[in-house]
Design an enzyme around this catalytic site. Structure first.
Site, short mmCIF file in Angstrom:
data_model
loop_
_atom_site.label_atom_id
_atom_site.label_comp_id
_atom_site.label_asym_id
_atom_site.label_seq_id
_atom_site.Cartn_x
_atom_site.Cartn_y
_atom_site.Cartn_z
N HIS A 261 0.88 -1.19 0.00
CA HIS A 261 0.00 0.00 0.00
C HIS A 261 0.91 1.23 0.00
CE1 HIS A 261 -3.53 2.32 0.60
NE2 HIS A 261 -3.87 2.00 1.85
N HIS A 302 -2.21 -2.13 -9.78
CA HIS A 302 -3.19 -1.55 -8.87
C HIS A 302 -4.45 -2.41 -8.90
CE1 HIS A 302 -5.80 1.41 -6.94
NE2 HIS A 302 -4.68 1.94 -6.51
N ASP A 358 2.91 5.56 -6.61
CA ASP A 358 4.15 5.43 -5.84
C ASP A 358 5.40 5.31 -6.71
OD1 ASP A 358 3.08 5.52 -3.23
OD2 ASP A 358 2.30 3.50 -3.50
N1 CMC Z 1 4.93 -6.75 -10.40
C1 CMC Z 1 4.84 -7.95 -10.99
N2 CMC Z 1 3.69 -8.62 -11.12
C2 CMC Z 1 2.59 -8.06 -10.60
C3 CMC Z 1 2.61 -6.81 -9.98
C4 CMC Z 1 3.85 -6.15 -9.87
N3 CMC Z 1 3.94 -4.97 -9.29
N4 CMC Z 1 1.36 -6.49 -9.55
C5 CMC Z 1 0.58 -7.50 -9.91
N5 CMC Z 1 1.32 -8.46 -10.57
C6 CMC Z 1 0.83 -9.70 -11.18
C7 CMC Z 1 0.49 -10.75 -10.14
O1 CMC Z 1 1.59 -11.58 -9.88
C8 CMC Z 1 -0.65 -11.47 -10.80
O2 CMC Z 1 -0.11 -12.32 -11.79
P1 CMC Z 1 -0.77 -13.79 -12.06
O3 CMC Z 1 -2.14 -13.48 -12.56
O4 CMC Z 1 0.13 -14.44 -13.03
O5 CMC Z 1 -0.78 -14.47 -10.71
C9 CMC Z 1 -1.41 -10.37 -11.54
O6 CMC Z 1 -0.42 -9.35 -11.82
C10 CMC Z 1 -2.54 -9.74 -10.75
O7 CMC Z 1 -2.02 -9.32 -9.50
P2 CMC Z 1 -2.81 -9.35 -8.14
O8 CMC Z 1 -1.87 -9.59 -7.03
O9 CMC Z 1 -3.98 -10.28 -8.26
O10 CMC Z 1 -3.38 -7.88 -8.09
P3 CMC Z 1 -3.97 -7.15 -6.83
O11 CMC Z 1 -5.04 -6.28 -7.32
O12 CMC Z 1 -4.30 -8.12 -5.76
O13 CMC Z 1 -2.72 -6.30 -6.30
C11 CMC Z 1 -1.24 -4.54 -5.91
C12 CMC Z 1 -2.60 -4.93 -6.46
C13 CMC Z 1 -1.10 -3.01 -5.92
C14 CMC Z 1 -1.13 -5.00 -4.44
C15 CMC Z 1 -0.13 -5.18 -6.75
O14 CMC Z 1 -0.22 -4.74 -8.09
C16 CMC Z 1 1.27 -4.95 -6.20
O15 CMC Z 1 1.72 -5.67 -5.32
N6 CMC Z 1 1.99 -3.89 -6.73
C17 CMC Z 1 3.29 -3.55 -6.19
C18 CMC Z 1 3.12 -2.75 -4.90
C19 CMC Z 1 2.66 -1.34 -5.19
O16 CMC Z 1 3.17 -0.65 -6.04
N7 CMC Z 1 1.68 -0.90 -4.38
C20 CMC Z 1 1.15 0.47 -4.45
C21 CMC Z 1 -0.26 0.48 -4.91
S1 CMC Z 1 -0.84 2.10 -5.38
C22 CMC Z 1 -0.84 3.06 -3.94
C23 CMC Z 1 -1.62 2.49 -2.84
O17 CMC Z 1 -2.71 1.95 -3.01
O18 CMC Z 1 -1.16 2.63 -1.72
#
Ligand code: CMC
Length: 423
Positions: A261, A302, A358
């Site tokens: 987050h 996201h 971010d």
């Molecule tokens: N790098 C590599 N792969 C990713 C990433 C990433 N940053 N984000 C998602 N994926 C992949 C994930 O592995 C999954 O692949 P598969 O379908 O093959 O298993 C697919 O994309 C969908 O990901 P998810 O985990 O189901 O997506 P989510 O909606 O649960 O997660 C997230 C959203 C923001 C937690 C995630 O994208 C992430 O961990 N990003 C990196 C951390 C980040 O930058 N966070 C800040 C978010 S914006 C500000 C805020 O809200 O605070």
């Protein structure tokens, strides 16, 4: 085409039809079908837990609006305090209202001396500023016992002012404590962002650069609210038990602390430093894809945006303005190369992973001299406004009750206790 949905319980043949409004239908349909039936929805992926009229987010089209106003217009033309008023009250203030609001916030910037001398002094010298910030939010509430009257509008308004005005003071105090510098008292003759920068950096004749003051204000605007994210949901859930807003805000700040987050901005800068040079970008991308890097591409992806995060676009522009004052952050080239490589890679394209808020914010903060440990604190200052806007919306929403989801029990059935010697 009818704007309704009909759910059939195949066990009984019973059907319930309910309206679909703006893509949402009420879960009461399931209750009507069978009150002992529940929907399994980990991480609330498909659940709208409230109605809200604060922030509109269209993740597919990269649209973000506060109370109807596009984020791009607010970032260009507005100020953070004006946006705070907008988020909390629903409309932009007129000149008189803005003057009064600014005066009110300004009059609450000081914190009790015990916060500084007794409370913060108890931390270990290398305590993480975000850990100090989270605890300070909760501790602040102990100075205002009347804050427990959460159903009283007068008391709520008072706590809202205090929290918005005091978070920059607390944030700066956490930083100064962690570097061993004496605290700087708020200066109520300068703007909200200038006062924060002054409390952070003042030593001797420090004067806030107006370009950095504006950049700080824009960053505050961009981070002020983002509808039902993890932190805001925490604020609503904790607030729903009618806990005081300081305790609820401490819970929201704790949620923000996590690297998935608000902690991502800190993680991005550490990741860029680890990559070290643009030549290493392709190998890093491969490591992320294969899972070898042990982490994700931080600052990408996201839950809601499946398009470029509009805040990231604005932040990228702000970054260039800041670098004109501070000199370019050497990590910028790695960030640009990483972004280009990811946006052209099938792994990221197929999963609709784009830079989020971010990705570039940490580079700006670093160029402005903030240590990485302060980045999430910088996010928490403006987000406090969003938390409070949602908190008051939740408390005045007749449909809301104490948050209490159900579970799908997957443990063992009843069994008899086995004495120690027989196990
Ligand atoms: N790098 C590599 N792969 C990713 C990433 C990433 N940053 N984000 C998602 N994926 C992949 C994930 O592995 C999954 O692949 P598969 O379908 O093959 O298993 C697919 O994309 C969908 O990901 P998810 O985990 O189901 O997506 P989510 O909606 O649960 O997660 C997230 C959203 C923001 C937690 C995630 O994208 C992430 O961990 N990003 C990196 C951390 C980040 O930058 N966070 C800040 C978010 S914006 C500000 C805020 O809200 O605070």
């Amino acid at each position: 085409m009818p704007e309704t949905i009909t759910i059939t319980d195949d066990r009984t043949g019973k059907q319930v039809t309910v309206p679909i409004t703006n893509g949402v239908f009420p879960a009461s349909a399931v209750r009507e079908l069978d009150p002992s039936l529940f929907i399994y929805d980990p991480a609330y992926m498909q659940t709208a837990a409230c109605r809200s009229s604060i922030t509109y987010l269209d993740g597919d089209n990269g649209i973000l609006r506060y109370r109807g106003y596009p984020i791009e217009q607010l970032a260009e033309k507005s100020t953070f305090l004006e946006v705070a008023y907008l988020l909390l009250n629903g409309d932009l203030p007129n000149a008189e209202q803005l003057k009064q609001w600014t005066l009110d916030v300004t009059h609450h910037t000081f914190v009790h001396e015990n916060m500084r001398k007794r409370f913060l002094d108890g931390f270990h010298y290398d305590a993480h500023p975000m850990g100090m910030f989270v605890s300070s939010m909760a501790a602040l509430g102990t100075f205002y016992p009347e804050a427990k009257n959460v159903l009283d509008k007068g008391s709520r308004d008072q706590q809202i002012l205090r929290l918005i005005a005091k978070t920059p003071t607390i944030a700066a105090m956490c930083h100064r404590f962690s570097v061993g510098l004496p605290f700087v008292y708020p200066d109520n003759d300068i703007s909200f962002p200038a006062n924060f920068l002054n409390m952070m950096w003042k030593i001797g004749d420090y004067e806030v650069d107006p370009r950095l003051e504006r950049a700080m204000d824009v960053l505050f605007i961009l981070h002020a609210d983002h509808e039902q994210n993890c932190g805001t949901t925490s604020m609503r859930v904790v607030g729903s038990s009618q806990a005081d807003p300081y305790s609820a805000a401490a819970a929201a700040a704790s949620a923000l602390y996590g690297p998935l987050h608000g902690g991502a901005n800190e993680a991005v800068v550490r990741m860029l430093a680890d990559i070290g040079s643009i030549e290493n970008v392709p190998a890093f991308i491969e490591d992320v894809k294969s899972g070898k890097a042990g982490s994700r591409l931080m600052g990408f992806g996201h839950r809601v945006y499946k398009n470029y995060d509009p805040r990231a676009r604005i932040i990228k522009e702000v970054a260039y303005g800041v670098f004109e004052v501070t000199g370019k952050n050497p990590l910028l080239d790695i960030a640009l190369k990483l972004e280009e490589a990811a946006l052209n890679d099938d792994y990221f394209k197929s999963r609709k992973l784009y830079p989020n808020v971010d990705f570039y914010s940490g580079l700006i903060y670093q160029a402005m001299g903030f240590p990485a440990e302060m980045f999430t604190v910088l996010f928490a200052i403006p987000r406090t406004v969003g938390w409070l806007a949602h908190w008051q919306e939740m408390l005045t929403d007749k449909e809301q009750k104490i948050s209490r989801p159900r579970q799908w029990y997957t443990g063992v059935d009843e069994r008899d206790y086995v004495p120690l010697g027989s196990r």
